[in-house]
Design a protein around this motif. Structure first.
Motif, PDB file in Angstrom:
ATOM      1  N   HIS A 424    -101.122  -6.287  29.649  1.00 34.50           N
ATOM      2  CA  HIS A 424    -102.570  -6.584  30.384  1.00 34.50           C
ATOM      3  C   HIS A 424    -103.038  -5.423  31.202  1.00 34.50           C
ATOM      4  CE1 HIS A 424    -102.313 -10.802  29.360  1.00 34.50           C
ATOM      5  NE2 HIS A 424    -100.953 -10.813  29.608  1.00 34.50           N
ATOM      6  N   MET A 425    -104.357  -5.290  31.557  1.00 31.86           N
ATOM      7  CA  MET A 425    -104.865  -4.204  32.335  1.00 31.86           C
ATOM      8  C   MET A 425    -104.233  -4.106  33.665  1.00 31.86           C
ATOM      9  SD  MET A 425    -106.781  -1.634  31.798  1.00 31.86           S
ATOM     10  CE  MET A 425    -106.886  -0.258  33.058  1.00 31.86           C
ATOM     11  N   GLN A 426    -103.488  -3.192  33.692  1.00 30.73           N
ATOM     12  CA  GLN A 426    -102.727  -2.399  34.908  1.00 30.73           C
ATOM     13  C   GLN A 426    -103.139  -1.092  35.341  1.00 30.73           C
ATOM     14  OE1 GLN A 426     -98.542  -2.913  33.851  1.00 30.73           O
ATOM     15  NE2 GLN A 426     -98.584  -4.966  34.437  1.00 30.73           N
ATOM     16  N   GLU A 427    -102.954  -0.752  36.582  1.00 31.35           N
ATOM     17  CA  GLU A 427    -103.353   0.582  36.965  1.00 31.35           C
ATOM     18  C   GLU A 427    -102.717   1.625  36.071  1.00 31.35           C
ATOM     19  OE1 GLU A 427    -105.675   3.019  39.541  1.00 31.35           O
ATOM     20  OE2 GLU A 427    -105.684   0.778  39.422  1.00 31.35           O
ATOM     21  N   CYS A 428    -103.281   2.543  35.526  1.00 26.76           N
ATOM     22  CA  CYS A 428    -102.569   3.699  34.812  1.00 26.76           C
ATOM     23  C   CYS A 428    -102.732   5.044  35.727  1.00 26.76           C
ATOM     24  CB  CYS A 428    -103.040   3.967  33.399  1.00 26.76           C
ATOM     25  SG  CYS A 428    -103.349   2.499  32.585  1.00 26.76           S
ATOM     26  N   ALA A 429    -101.484   5.632  35.717  1.00 26.60           N
ATOM     27  CA  ALA A 429    -101.358   7.026  36.298  1.00 26.60           C
ATOM     28  C   ALA A 429    -101.819   7.927  35.438  1.00 26.60           C
ATOM     29  CB  ALA A 429    -100.070   7.243  36.836  1.00 26.60           C
ATOM     30  N   LEU A 430    -103.241   8.441  35.431  1.00 27.16           N
ATOM     31  CA  LEU A 430    -103.726   9.330  34.449  1.00 27.16           C
ATOM     32  C   LEU A 430    -103.286  10.711  34.835  1.00 27.16           C
ATOM     33  CD1 LEU A 430    -107.241   7.967  34.537  1.00 27.16           C
ATOM     34  CD2 LEU A 430    -105.379   7.257  32.977  1.00 27.16           C
ATOM     35  N   SER A 431    -103.254  11.682  33.784  1.00 26.69           N
ATOM     36  CA  SER A 431    -102.975  13.204  34.035  1.00 26.69           C
ATOM     37  C   SER A 431    -104.059  13.641  34.882  1.00 26.69           C
ATOM     38  CB  SER A 431    -102.764  13.600  32.989  1.00 26.69           C
ATOM     39  OG  SER A 431    -101.530  13.050  32.106  1.00 26.69           O
ATOM     40  N   PRO A 432    -103.954  14.525  36.058  1.00 29.12           N
ATOM     41  CA  PRO A 432    -104.992  15.227  36.709  1.00 29.12           C
ATOM     42  C   PRO A 432    -105.591  16.217  35.946  1.00 29.12           C
ATOM     43  CG  PRO A 432    -102.870  15.766  37.320  1.00 29.12           C
ATOM     44  CD  PRO A 432    -102.685  14.637  36.380  1.00 29.12           C
ATOM     45  N   ASN A 433    -106.909  16.688  36.118  1.00 26.05           N
ATOM     46  CA  ASN A 433    -107.361  17.925  35.480  1.00 26.05           C
ATOM     47  C   ASN A 433    -107.240  17.977  33.969  1.00 26.05           C
ATOM     48  OD1 ASN A 433    -108.571  18.813  37.989  1.00 26.05           O
ATOM     49  ND2 ASN A 433    -106.670  19.817  38.323  1.00 26.05           N
ATOM     50  N   SER A 434    -107.462  16.606  33.319  1.00 24.14           N
ATOM     51  CA  SER A 434    -107.169  16.565  32.038  1.00 24.14           C
ATOM     52  C   SER A 434    -108.399  15.964  31.035  1.00 24.14           C
ATOM     53  CB  SER A 434    -106.095  15.573  31.595  1.00 24.14           C
ATOM     54  OG  SER A 434    -104.935  16.005  32.257  1.00 24.14           O
ATOM     55  N   PHE A 435    -108.384  16.151  29.908  1.00 28.69           N
ATOM     56  CA  PHE A 435    -109.542  15.731  28.984  1.00 28.69           C
ATOM     57  C   PHE A 435    -109.005  15.233  27.963  1.00 28.69           C
ATOM     58  CE2 PHE A 435    -111.581  17.144  24.979  1.00 28.69           C
ATOM     59  CZ  PHE A 435    -112.991  16.860  25.261  1.00 28.69           C
ATOM     60  N   VAL A 436    -109.670  14.143  27.322  1.00 21.84           N
ATOM     61  CA  VAL A 436    -109.265  13.393  26.089  1.00 21.84           C
ATOM     62  C   VAL A 436    -110.551  12.858  25.302  1.00 21.84           C
ATOM     63  CG1 VAL A 436    -108.942  11.264  27.179  1.00 21.84           C
ATOM     64  CG2 VAL A 436    -107.745  11.753  25.066  1.00 21.84           C
ATOM     65  N   VAL A 437    -110.522  12.959  24.192  1.00 22.14           N
ATOM     66  CA  VAL A 437    -111.596  12.436  23.059  1.00 22.14           C
ATOM     67  C   VAL A 437    -110.855  11.604  22.322  1.00 22.14           C
ATOM     68  CG1 VAL A 437    -111.671  14.238  21.562  1.00 22.14           C
ATOM     69  CG2 VAL A 437    -113.613  12.949  21.968  1.00 22.14           C
ATOM     70  N   THR A 438    -111.563  10.381  22.093  1.00 29.49           N
ATOM     71  CA  THR A 438    -110.959   9.341  20.958  1.00 29.49           C
ATOM     72  C   THR A 438    -112.255   9.055  20.164  1.00 29.49           C
ATOM     73  OG1 THR A 438    -111.751   7.476  22.499  1.00 29.49           O
ATOM     74  CG2 THR A 438    -109.270   8.349  22.476  1.00 29.49           C
ATOM     75  N   ILE A 439    -111.796   8.906  18.747  1.00 28.23           N
ATOM     76  CA  ILE A 439    -112.647   8.621  17.728  1.00 28.23           C
ATOM     77  C   ILE A 439    -112.180   7.494  17.057  1.00 28.23           C
ATOM     78  CG2 ILE A 439    -113.745   9.364  15.477  1.00 28.23           C
ATOM     79  CD1 ILE A 439    -113.866  12.236  16.695  1.00 28.23           C
ATOM     80  N   ASN A 440    -112.816   6.435  16.568  1.00 25.08           N
ATOM     81  CA  ASN A 440    -112.542   5.411  15.698  1.00 25.08           C
ATOM     82  C   ASN A 440    -113.682   4.999  14.800  1.00 25.08           C
ATOM     83  OD1 ASN A 440    -109.826   4.141  16.274  1.00 25.08           O
ATOM     84  ND2 ASN A 440    -110.693   4.351  18.034  1.00 25.08           N
ATOM     85  N   GLU A 441    -113.379   4.544  13.542  1.00 25.90           N
ATOM     86  CA  GLU A 441    -114.663   4.066  12.702  1.00 25.90           C
ATOM     87  C   GLU A 441    -114.849   2.725  12.951  1.00 25.90           C
ATOM     88  OE1 GLU A 441    -117.476   4.717   9.586  1.00 25.90           O
ATOM     89  OE2 GLU A 441    -115.918   6.216  10.625  1.00 25.90           O
ATOM     90  N   GLY A 442    -115.996   2.306  13.877  1.00 23.13           N
ATOM     91  CA  GLY A 442    -116.402   1.160  14.261  1.00 23.13           C
ATOM     92  C   GLY A 442    -117.325   0.568  12.786  1.00 23.13           C
ATOM     93  N   TRP A 443    -117.858  -0.496  12.864  1.00 26.96           N
ATOM     94  CA  TRP A 443    -118.369  -0.944  11.642  1.00 26.96           C
ATOM     95  C   TRP A 443    -119.559  -0.121  11.394  1.00 26.96           C
ATOM     96  CZ3 TRP A 443    -123.141  -3.317  11.161  1.00 26.96           C
ATOM     97  CH2 TRP A 443    -123.855  -3.864  12.506  1.00 26.96           C
TER      98      TRP A 443
END
Length: 503
Positions: A424-443
């Protein structure tokens, strides 16, 4: 290519690793890239310590990122390099008041004050109190007439305005204006606690719940170093394919209705409900809400759910085959589908169309193959046999994708792997000064989320791209030299998202 950094889908990197080049180099690099069959995934601005910065994520067979600092005016890539930048530059102008100098048709995207409070760059050619009240493109001539449709439509439909320039029944130009239900999602997300993110991302576009929430979850997983077990990946992949099938089935029914062929319209409508019900079996919600979360899935697929889905697919697959044969073998249907709303291959490439809209024009790109996530690397790819760029091609690609998705789900159901436990959604410790991109093939095609964190590990910039952002211009081009009465058919063959665009 020397100025571009190769990155991986869903893998976080340090923001200091992103090449920062002078805008002149930024311009030259991106111009050369897109002219060599490159495409834009993300292109956006953000402000940091009083400085405006641009980031571009581009793709060919790999993903790359590049950044630059800019002033309040920068040379337009749309006007000099490629139409692929058209909507992105208009969005940058609206969000941050930065003017792409030389942009051929700079106008509002979503009607809102820019994020910085700076003076707008649209030269007061619109009325803030009346969305859409600005000069539209017009064609002069004694026999030219204009038809304005929307934003309020007859029926249960989201708001959008369509302005046709016609000579008799022939459409010479269609201008599409959206933004009537802008919700400010990108500006809102960095201000919210993390527990609110899933609910917001699930509501970006209600018919694309799984794809958008998957992009969000994978981005947080990349930033927080979370892993997902194979059982959860199987559930996520099945959910994404069920979402694809339900929407394609529904749209084939709508296309049937648009050509007054009522039997398949009724059958497809009923069958769509079956797949929404399967999403409910998997997640407890007919649109997949509440299922995908960072680190896995919130509900475990047990043997009972697995068997229910397997039995329903065995029952309904022959029905889908039969009703598709009924639709695509009817001469009256083919007479309306073929050569209607055609977008040529070159035009589709120039515009950067994605998803089935692009594949119907011969652009083979499928993010499930090019940048696979979850279980897709081990699954077979689809092929498209009809790619003439017309309504018939878009409908046929959907038919092919339905049958392909049914096979993928069956293969995944045969796996014995199951997720270890629900998350379930819990607080995530995210990396500082970081960058991410995600791609998925939606319909509809390529869905992408991009996140930048600050030095305190907080989300500084959250960027969302729905495939409709690329493809609305394709719909406008498909109406060129068509009869205005073809618009409903062309429109439904794309079935683009208003809210996914409006954000």
């Amino acid at each position: 290519m020397d100025n571009l950094l190769k990155i991986e889908n869903g893998k976080a990197i340090s923001r200091s690793d992103i090449p920062q080049v002078p805008y002149g180099e930024f311009f030259k690099t991106l111009s050369a890239f897109v002219k060599n069959d490159g495409y834009i995934v993300q292109f956006f601005a953000y402000e940091e310590s009083g400085v405006y910065r641009l980031i571009a994520v581009v793709r060919n067979t790999a993903l790359y990122v590049i950044g630059s600092e800019t002033g309040t005016t920068f040379q337009s890539l749309t006007g000099s390099a490629s139409e692929k930048f058209h909507m992105f530059e208009r969005e940058i102008a609206e969000q941050y008041g930065l003017k792409p100098d030389g942009h051929p048709w700079l106008k509002m995207v979503r009607y809102h004050e820019n994020y910085t409070g700076e003076k707008d760059v649209f030269e007061n050619n619109y009325d803030e109190e009346i969305p859409g009240n600005y000069p539209y493109f017009t064609i002069e001539g004694e026999s030219i007439h204009e038809v304005a449709v929307g934003p309020v439509h007859a029926g249960i439909i989201e708001p959008g305005h369509f302005r046709f320039q016609c000579a008799g029944e022939e459409v010479l130009h269609l201008e599409i204006q959206l933004g009537y239900q802008h919700r400010g999602i990108e500006k809102l997300l960095p201000t919210l606690p993390q527990k609110r993110y899933p609910g917001i991302c699930e509501s970006i576009a209600g018919d694309t719940t799984i794809a958008h929430t998957l992009c969000f979850s994978q981005a947080f997983e990349g930033l927080a170093g979370k892993s997902v077990d194979r059982g959860a990946s199987i559930v996520r992949t099945i959910a994404l394919e069920l979402e694809r099938i339900a929407n394609h089935i529904g749209d084939l029914g709508a296309l049937s209705g648009d050509v007054a062929f009522n039997p398949p319209a009724a059958y497809f409508g009923r069958i769509r409900g079956e797949f929404l019900n399967l999403l409910q079996v998997l997640s407890g919600n007919r649109f997949g809400k509440g299922l995908v979360r960072p680190g896995g899935v919130a509900l475990v697929m047990g043997e009972e759910q697995r068997q229910l889905i397997r039995d329903k697919l065995a029952e309904i697959t022959p029905e889908i085959e039969n009703v598709c044969d009924l639709l695509f073998s009817a001469h009256t249907v083919q007479a309306r589908f073929e050569h209607t709303g055609t977008v040529e291959h070159k035009m589709a490439k120039d515009l950067g169309l994605v998803g089935y809209s692009g594949r119907a024009c011969g652009i083979a790109y499928d993010a499930r193959v090019a940048f696979p996530t979850e279980c897709y690397a081990e699954l077979p790819a689809n092929t498209n046999e009809v790619t003439s760029g017309d309504v018939n091609s878009r409908a046929t690609v959907r038919r092919e994708e339905i049958m392909h998705s049914l096979k993928l789900i069956t293969m995944l159901l045969d796996s014995i792997d199951t997720t270890e436990k629900p998350v379930h959604m819990q607080e995530c410790a995210l990396s500082p000064n970081s960058f991410v991109v995600t791609i998925n093939e939606g319909w509809r095609g390529e869905v992408s989320h991009c996140i930048l964190t600050d030095d305190k590990s907080k989300v500084q910039r959250y960027k969302i791209k729905d495939p409709s952002f690329h493809n609305w211009t394709g719909l406008a081009m498909s109406l060129r030299n068509q009869e205005i009465s073809d618009f409903p058919l062309c429109n439904k063959s794309y079935n683009l998202s208003y809210c996914g665009f409006d954000l």
